[in-house]
Design an enzyme around this catalytic site. Structure first.
Site, PDB file in Angstrom:
ATOM      1  N   ARG A   7     -43.887 -56.033 -36.566  1.00 46.08           N
ATOM      2  CA  ARG A   7     -43.599 -55.614 -38.024  1.00 46.08           C
ATOM      3  C   ARG A   7     -43.119 -56.961 -38.777  1.00 46.08           C
ATOM      4  O   ARG A   7     -43.097 -57.927 -38.375  1.00 46.08           O
ATOM      5  CB  ARG A   7     -42.630 -54.698 -37.800  1.00 46.08           C
ATOM      6  CG  ARG A   7     -41.700 -54.431 -36.817  1.00 46.08           C
ATOM      7  CD  ARG A   7     -40.726 -55.813 -36.596  1.00 46.08           C
ATOM      8  NE  ARG A   7     -39.777 -55.811 -38.280  1.00 46.08           N
ATOM      9  CZ  ARG A   7     -39.441 -56.875 -38.438  1.00 46.08           C
ATOM     10  NH1 ARG A   7     -39.468 -58.129 -37.767  1.00 46.08           N
ATOM     11  NH2 ARG A   7     -38.961 -57.016 -39.572  1.00 46.08           N
ATOM     12  N   GLY A   8     -42.820 -56.674 -40.091  1.00 41.70           N
ATOM     13  CA  GLY A   8     -42.675 -57.540 -40.788  1.00 41.70           C
ATOM     14  C   GLY A   8     -43.792 -57.949 -41.650  1.00 41.70           C
ATOM     15  O   GLY A   8     -45.082 -58.229 -41.170  1.00 41.70           O
ATOM     16  N   ALA A   9     -43.796 -58.101 -43.248  1.00 44.41           N
ATOM     17  CA  ALA A   9     -45.156 -57.998 -43.934  1.00 44.41           C
ATOM     18  C   ALA A   9     -46.104 -59.135 -43.525  1.00 44.41           C
ATOM     19  O   ALA A   9     -47.142 -58.979 -43.367  1.00 44.41           O
ATOM     20  CB  ALA A   9     -44.575 -58.057 -45.448  1.00 44.41           C
ATOM     21  N   ARG A  14     -50.386 -49.367 -42.008  1.00 45.50           N
ATOM     22  CA  ARG A  14     -49.247 -49.101 -42.540  1.00 45.50           C
ATOM     23  C   ARG A  14     -49.456 -49.382 -43.896  1.00 45.50           C
ATOM     24  O   ARG A  14     -50.380 -50.210 -44.214  1.00 45.50           O
ATOM     25  CB  ARG A  14     -48.176 -50.196 -42.002  1.00 45.50           C
ATOM     26  CG  ARG A  14     -47.562 -50.031 -40.686  1.00 45.50           C
ATOM     27  CD  ARG A  14     -46.258 -50.837 -40.233  1.00 45.50           C
ATOM     28  NE  ARG A  14     -44.960 -50.265 -41.039  1.00 45.50           N
ATOM     29  CZ  ARG A  14     -43.839 -50.653 -41.099  1.00 45.50           C
ATOM     30  NH1 ARG A  14     -43.634 -51.921 -40.301  1.00 45.50           N
ATOM     31  NH2 ARG A  14     -42.655 -50.261 -41.536  1.00 45.50           N
ATOM     32  N   GLN A  68     -33.598 -53.467 -37.279  1.00 43.57           N
ATOM     33  CA  GLN A  68     -34.446 -54.597 -37.070  1.00 43.57           C
ATOM     34  C   GLN A  68     -33.404 -55.777 -37.371  1.00 43.57           C
ATOM     35  O   GLN A  68     -33.445 -56.657 -36.773  1.00 43.57           O
ATOM     36  CB  GLN A  68     -35.092 -54.855 -38.339  1.00 43.57           C
ATOM     37  CG  GLN A  68     -36.516 -54.009 -38.149  1.00 43.57           C
ATOM     38  CD  GLN A  68     -36.387 -52.698 -38.866  1.00 43.57           C
ATOM     39  OE1 GLN A  68     -35.331 -52.164 -38.902  1.00 43.57           O
ATOM     40  NE2 GLN A  68     -37.738 -52.136 -39.101  1.00 43.57           N
ATOM     41  N   ASP A  92     -41.920 -56.734 -49.067  1.00 42.13           N
ATOM     42  CA  ASP A  92     -43.255 -56.068 -48.499  1.00 42.13           C
ATOM     43  C   ASP A  92     -44.201 -56.010 -49.684  1.00 42.13           C
ATOM     44  O   ASP A  92     -45.323 -56.092 -49.202  1.00 42.13           O
ATOM     45  CB  ASP A  92     -42.954 -54.789 -48.069  1.00 42.13           C
ATOM     46  CG  ASP A  92     -42.202 -54.928 -46.493  1.00 42.13           C
ATOM     47  OD1 ASP A  92     -41.043 -54.992 -46.655  1.00 42.13           O
ATOM     48  OD2 ASP A  92     -43.187 -54.864 -45.578  1.00 42.13           O
ATOM     49  N   LYS A 101     -37.244 -53.436 -47.096  1.00 43.70           N
ATOM     50  CA  LYS A 101     -36.691 -52.249 -46.179  1.00 43.70           C
ATOM     51  C   LYS A 101     -35.687 -51.367 -46.891  1.00 43.70           C
ATOM     52  O   LYS A 101     -34.832 -51.731 -47.701  1.00 43.70           O
ATOM     53  CB  LYS A 101     -35.948 -52.982 -45.088  1.00 43.70           C
ATOM     54  CG  LYS A 101     -35.160 -52.354 -43.903  1.00 43.70           C
ATOM     55  CD  LYS A 101     -36.192 -51.334 -43.313  1.00 43.70           C
ATOM     56  CE  LYS A 101     -37.434 -51.760 -42.993  1.00 43.70           C
ATOM     57  NZ  LYS A 101     -38.337 -50.562 -42.493  1.00 43.70           N
TER      58      LYS A 101
HETATM   59  O1  MRU Z   1     -40.550 -51.847 -41.349  1.00 41.91           O
HETATM   60  P1  MRU Z   1     -40.365 -53.284 -41.108  1.00 41.91           P
HETATM   61  O2  MRU Z   1     -39.764 -53.859 -39.903  1.00 41.91           O
HETATM   62  O3  MRU Z   1     -41.978 -54.056 -41.028  1.00 41.91           O
HETATM   63  O4  MRU Z   1     -39.875 -54.065 -42.658  1.00 41.91           O
HETATM   64  C1  MRU Z   1     -39.561 -55.328 -42.734  1.00 41.91           C
HETATM   65  C2  MRU Z   1     -38.891 -55.651 -43.946  1.00 41.91           C
HETATM   66  O5  MRU Z   1     -38.983 -54.797 -44.865  1.00 41.91           O
HETATM   67  C3  MRU Z   1     -38.949 -57.345 -44.373  1.00 41.91           C
HETATM   68  O6  MRU Z   1     -37.872 -57.470 -45.112  1.00 41.91           O
HETATM   69  C4  MRU Z   1     -40.407 -57.553 -45.022  1.00 41.91           C
HETATM   70  O7  MRU Z   1     -41.438 -57.215 -44.467  1.00 41.91           O
HETATM   71  C5  MRU Z   1     -40.287 -58.866 -44.908  1.00 41.91           C
HETATM   72  S1  MRU Z   1     -40.736 -60.199 -43.583  1.00 41.91           S
HETATM   73  C6  MRU Z   1     -40.604 -61.598 -43.815  1.00 41.91           C
END
Ligand code: MRU
Length: 325
Positions: free
Chosen positions: A49-51, A83, A182, A223, A234
């Protein structure tokens, strides 16, 4: 500048190894993925996870599909459906689409480039962003935006890392980040590995810290950022931005340019993922809500650009009014 050694993905012997973030920090398990379908499921279920990390994973998913002779459009559509909010996923797939040579070697090389470039972008974001951090700062952040969420170093957490290496960080407060935690599970794991002084807090403790004058700087990831600077991140990020505005604390967003979506004029158009009720009603598989409890569980919210003091990308520091192209 040292970077954290934690990585979310590794390509080895024709397979994608994915560190299973659903069970960190208790267990460090690497999943071995050999098909694009497994990669799509890894993204959907949030093993990764994480963009930016999602974008890198999708690119390797296309490499797996190509290596096994699968239909390009089917694999692409399957990965794109994993996603909806992080635009890095679609950015990576569009970059794959532009390849004139779709041989397995060429597609794998492009995926590797996307990963390598992401790390380089994060190091630049760290440098630009650290210049905004005041001396002896106490910083508040949310979710996990570190090495686990990217190809390494991180975005918002990358700024914290760089600023810490420069001796500017006194303390970090890391929001727990309900419902998937997270912050509590992953950001705490990374901050401990890097020996950066911090405390985890319940998301609802942020207001009290700001009211007490204990926060100098708030930094979050993204994201998707629209042309006018509206930023999906998030769930809970908007709450921090509103609070920071109220208490006169700089609120900064950090993201690589692969997170910009200038095709959307405003954040109202960003698709916001809604996830299963169990993320909220259960903790570690144990139901804590009454059976059948109705739930609304959006994974992201949108912070208006005018609440964001600066948006840091690898290209530099942008300030409102934003006009990304
Ligand atoms: O649902 P997630 O854990 O994928 O959400 C992640 C976030 O919201 C992060 O802040 C975003 O993706 C940036 S990660 C460098």
């Amino acid at each position: 500048m040292t970077t954290s050694v934690v990585v979310p993905l590794r390509w080895e012997n024709g397979a994608l190894l994915m560190l299973d973030q659903r069970i960190l920090p208790g267990t460090e398990t690497w999943l071995t993925l050999r098909t694009w379908q497994e990669v799509a499921e890894g993204i959907r279920s949030m093993a990764v996870r994480g963009a930016p990390a999602i974008g890198v994973a999708a690119a390797y998913g296309m490499a797996l599909a190509t290596a096994s002779g699968e239909d390009w459009d089917t694999a692409r559509a399957g990965l794109a459906a994993s996603r909806p909010t992080a635009v890095n996923l679609f950015w990576a797939l569009e970059r794959m689409d532009r390849l004139t040579d779709r041989s397995p070697a060429s597609v794998l090389a492009e995926a590797t480039d996307i990963e390598t470039e992401d790390l380089a972008m994060n190091l630049k974001i760290g440098e630009f962003g650290a210049s905004l951090v005041p001396e002896n700062a106490t910083i508040l952040t949310i979710c996990n935006t570190g090495s686990l969420a990217t190809a390494g170093h991180g975005t918002a957490l990358g700024i914290i890392r760089t600023a810490h290496a420069q001796g500017k960080v006194k303390h970090v407060f890391s929001c727990e980040t309900r419902p998937r935690q997270q912050g509590l599970r992953l950001t705490a794991y990374e901050l401990m590995k890097d020996q950066i002084p911090f405390q985890s807090i319940a998301d609802s403790a942020a207001a009290s810290l700001m009211r007490a004058g204990k926060i100098d700087f708030v930094v979050a990831g993204a994201d998707r950022i629209t042309a006018n600077g509206d930023t999906a991140n998030k769930i809970g990020t908007l709450m921090l931005a509103v609070l920071a505005h109220h208490y006169g604390i700089p609120f900064v967003i950090a993201a690589p340019s692969s997170t910009l979506d200038p095709t959307l004029p405003t954040g109202d158009l960003i698709p916001i993922e809604e996830r299963e009720a169990e993320e909220l009603t259960e903790i570690e598989g144990v139901r804590v809500a009454p059976a059948g409890c109705p739930v609304w569980n959006p994974a992201f919210d949108v912070t208006p650009g005018d609440l964001i003091a600066a948006i840091v990308t690898e290209k530099g520091i942008a300030r409102a009014p934003y006009a990304f192209e």
